[in-house]
Scaffold this motif. Structure first.
Motif, PDB file in Angstrom:
ATOM      1  N   LYS A  11       5.302  21.571  -0.170  1.00 55.92           N
ATOM      2  CA  LYS A  11       4.157  21.424   0.793  1.00 55.92           C
ATOM      3  C   LYS A  11       2.776  20.610   0.563  1.00 55.92           C
ATOM      4  O   LYS A  11       2.359  19.735   1.159  1.00 55.92           O
ATOM      5  CB  LYS A  11       3.903  22.909   1.209  1.00 55.92           C
ATOM      6  N   GLN A  12       2.468  20.974  -0.699  1.00 54.41           N
ATOM      7  CA  GLN A  12       1.318  19.939  -1.398  1.00 54.41           C
ATOM      8  C   GLN A  12       1.466  18.560  -1.314  1.00 54.41           C
ATOM      9  O   GLN A  12       0.833  17.717  -1.247  1.00 54.41           O
ATOM     10  CB  GLN A  12       1.126  20.636  -2.775  1.00 54.41           C
ATOM     11  N   GLN A  13       2.897  18.270  -1.792  1.00 54.45           N
ATOM     12  CA  GLN A  13       3.201  16.846  -1.654  1.00 54.45           C
ATOM     13  C   GLN A  13       2.971  16.252  -0.337  1.00 54.45           C
ATOM     14  O   GLN A  13       2.384  15.162  -0.031  1.00 54.45           O
ATOM     15  CB  GLN A  13       4.624  16.431  -2.197  1.00 54.45           C
ATOM     16  N   GLU A  14       3.331  16.860   0.656  1.00 57.52           N
ATOM     17  CA  GLU A  14       3.355  16.545   2.063  1.00 57.52           C
ATOM     18  C   GLU A  14       1.861  16.410   2.557  1.00 57.52           C
ATOM     19  O   GLU A  14       1.463  15.238   3.074  1.00 57.52           O
ATOM     20  CB  GLU A  14       4.045  17.458   3.031  1.00 57.52           C
ATOM     21  N   GLN A  15       1.018  17.236   2.066  1.00 62.84           N
ATOM     22  CA  GLN A  15      -0.468  17.144   2.497  1.00 62.84           C
ATOM     23  C   GLN A  15      -1.121  16.007   1.710  1.00 62.84           C
ATOM     24  O   GLN A  15      -1.941  15.293   2.293  1.00 62.84           O
ATOM     25  CB  GLN A  15      -0.952  18.512   2.221  1.00 62.84           C
ATOM     26  N   MET A  16      -0.662  16.011   0.365  1.00 62.32           N
ATOM     27  CA  MET A  16      -1.334  14.824  -0.201  1.00 62.32           C
ATOM     28  C   MET A  16      -1.095  13.482   0.139  1.00 62.32           C
ATOM     29  O   MET A  16      -1.577  12.443   0.167  1.00 62.32           O
ATOM     30  CB  MET A  16      -0.902  14.900  -1.788  1.00 62.32           C
ATOM     31  N   LYS A  17       0.575  13.348   0.712  1.00 66.14           N
ATOM     32  CA  LYS A  17       0.678  12.157   1.096  1.00 66.14           C
ATOM     33  C   LYS A  17      -0.080  11.829   2.305  1.00 66.14           C
ATOM     34  O   LYS A  17      -0.237  10.684   2.398  1.00 66.14           O
ATOM     35  CB  LYS A  17       2.349  12.318   1.836  1.00 66.14           C
ATOM     36  N   GLN A  18      -0.312  12.600   3.462  1.00 64.35           N
ATOM     37  CA  GLN A  18      -1.127  12.591   4.427  1.00 64.35           C
ATOM     38  C   GLN A  18      -2.631  12.221   4.073  1.00 64.35           C
ATOM     39  O   GLN A  18      -3.228  11.457   4.573  1.00 64.35           O
ATOM     40  CB  GLN A  18      -1.155  13.804   5.200  1.00 64.35           C
ATOM     41  N   LEU A  19      -2.894  12.902   2.853  1.00 57.75           N
ATOM     42  CA  LEU A  19      -4.406  12.566   2.582  1.00 57.75           C
ATOM     43  C   LEU A  19      -4.452  11.047   1.984  1.00 57.75           C
ATOM     44  O   LEU A  19      -5.375  10.318   2.182  1.00 57.75           O
ATOM     45  CB  LEU A  19      -4.795  13.525   1.620  1.00 57.75           C
ATOM     46  N   PRO A  53       0.729  -1.060  -0.010  1.00 59.26           N
ATOM     47  CA  PRO A  53       0.084   0.087  -0.075  1.00 59.26           C
ATOM     48  C   PRO A  53       0.856   1.186  -0.093  1.00 59.26           C
ATOM     49  O   PRO A  53       0.617   2.398  -0.511  1.00 59.26           O
ATOM     50  CB  PRO A  53      -0.941  -0.145   1.220  1.00 59.26           C
ATOM     51  N   GLU A  54       1.964   1.073   0.818  1.00 62.28           N
ATOM     52  CA  GLU A  54       3.001   2.447   0.746  1.00 62.28           C
ATOM     53  C   GLU A  54       3.347   2.709  -0.741  1.00 62.28           C
ATOM     54  O   GLU A  54       3.609   3.823  -0.914  1.00 62.28           O
ATOM     55  CB  GLU A  54       3.848   2.337   1.908  1.00 62.28           C
ATOM     56  N   GLN A  55       3.923   1.541  -1.219  1.00 59.03           N
ATOM     57  CA  GLN A  55       4.150   1.727  -2.590  1.00 59.03           C
ATOM     58  C   GLN A  55       3.346   2.416  -3.673  1.00 59.03           C
ATOM     59  O   GLN A  55       3.756   3.064  -4.382  1.00 59.03           O
ATOM     60  CB  GLN A  55       5.046   0.573  -3.092  1.00 59.03           C
ATOM     61  N   ARG A  56       2.128   1.976  -3.537  1.00 58.06           N
ATOM     62  CA  ARG A  56       0.955   2.415  -4.332  1.00 58.06           C
ATOM     63  C   ARG A  56       0.963   3.816  -4.200  1.00 58.06           C
ATOM     64  O   ARG A  56       0.563   4.589  -4.980  1.00 58.06           O
ATOM     65  CB  ARG A  56      -0.258   1.552  -4.169  1.00 58.06           C
ATOM     66  N   ALA A  74      -2.675   8.552   2.865  1.00 59.05           N
ATOM     67  CA  ALA A  74      -2.409   7.744   3.846  1.00 59.05           C
ATOM     68  C   ALA A  74      -3.893   7.347   4.703  1.00 59.05           C
ATOM     69  O   ALA A  74      -4.292   6.491   5.067  1.00 59.05           O
ATOM     70  CB  ALA A  74      -1.185   8.159   4.776  1.00 59.05           C
ATOM     71  N   GLU A  75      -4.502   8.554   4.715  1.00 59.46           N
ATOM     72  CA  GLU A  75      -5.818   8.687   5.491  1.00 59.46           C
ATOM     73  C   GLU A  75      -6.900   7.847   4.551  1.00 59.46           C
ATOM     74  O   GLU A  75      -7.782   6.964   5.150  1.00 59.46           O
ATOM     75  CB  GLU A  75      -6.447   9.895   5.690  1.00 59.46           C
ATOM     76  N   GLN A  76      -6.924   7.965   3.313  1.00 61.69           N
ATOM     77  CA  GLN A  76      -7.588   7.220   2.411  1.00 61.69           C
ATOM     78  C   GLN A  76      -7.387   5.491   2.444  1.00 61.69           C
ATOM     79  O   GLN A  76      -8.312   4.935   2.671  1.00 61.69           O
ATOM     80  CB  GLN A  76      -7.579   7.543   0.996  1.00 61.69           C
ATOM     81  N   ALA A  77      -6.055   5.347   2.364  1.00 54.69           N
ATOM     82  CA  ALA A  77      -5.760   4.050   2.315  1.00 54.69           C
ATOM     83  C   ALA A  77      -6.148   3.383   3.937  1.00 54.69           C
ATOM     84  O   ALA A  77      -6.664   2.171   3.949  1.00 54.69           O
ATOM     85  CB  ALA A  77      -4.158   3.786   2.258  1.00 54.69           C
ATOM     86  N   THR A  78      -6.075   3.934   4.944  1.00 57.38           N
ATOM     87  CA  THR A  78      -6.604   3.673   6.228  1.00 57.38           C
ATOM     88  C   THR A  78      -7.852   3.244   6.280  1.00 57.38           C
ATOM     89  O   THR A  78      -8.456   2.178   6.787  1.00 57.38           O
ATOM     90  CB  THR A  78      -6.105   4.584   7.412  1.00 57.38           C
TER      91      THR A  78
END
Length: 148
Positions: free
Chosen positions: A55-63, A35-38, A65-69
């Motif tokens: 900054k946007q990349q970091e925010q998207m990464k968090q988003l 999942p992390e690789q995807r 991760a939330e979606q995956a969870t």
């Protein structure tokens, strides 16, 4: 004329077969990814397509991760409900089987052996017809789904 038709069918068949092979390795490859690789791959694709800054990349990464969870939780919940439904079906099937056996034992006490054999034969025919109707409904449902 026959050779022309056969050649056309052969070309269409080969083209279709070739197209299927191109799509499948990608699907198989995606299934092997964690999942992390995807998430990382999706983030990279969004970064290049949308020109995201750090900054946007970091925010998207968090988003992502939330979606995956959330997606993982939903999949676990769905799997648990499937298991529960399977248990309910098995319990229902067992209950119906016991009722059928009770009915058959009572019928044995009432009917003659010839009547009982005829009754069992009629019951079997009804089961077959019900199964045929079920298959027909499933086929019709699949056809409707394919059309939509």
């Amino acid at each position: 004329m026959k050779k022309l038709i056969i050649a056309a069918l052969l070309v269409v068949g080969m083209t279709t077969f070739a197209q299927d092979k191109k799509e499948r390795p990608k699907r198989a490859q995606m299934e092997k990814m964690t999942p992390e690789q995807r998430q990382e791959k999706q983030l990279q694709r969004m970064t290049t397509e949308l020109g995201l800054n750090a900054k946007q990349q970091e925010q998207m990464k968090q988003l992502l991760a939330e979606q995956a969870t959330k997606r993982e939780a939903m999949m676990e919940k769905r799997e648990a409900s499937r298991e529960e439904m399977k248990k309910q079906r098995e319990a229902s099937r067992d209950k119906m089987e016991k009722q059928r056996e009770t009915m058959e034992n009572k019928m044995k006490a009432i009917l003659t052996p010839e009547q009982l054999a005829k009754w069992k034969s009629n019951q079997e025919k009804m089961r077959e017809r019900a199964g045929d109707r079920m298959k027909e409904r499933m086929h019709d449902k699949m056809q409707d789904d394919m059309e939509n």
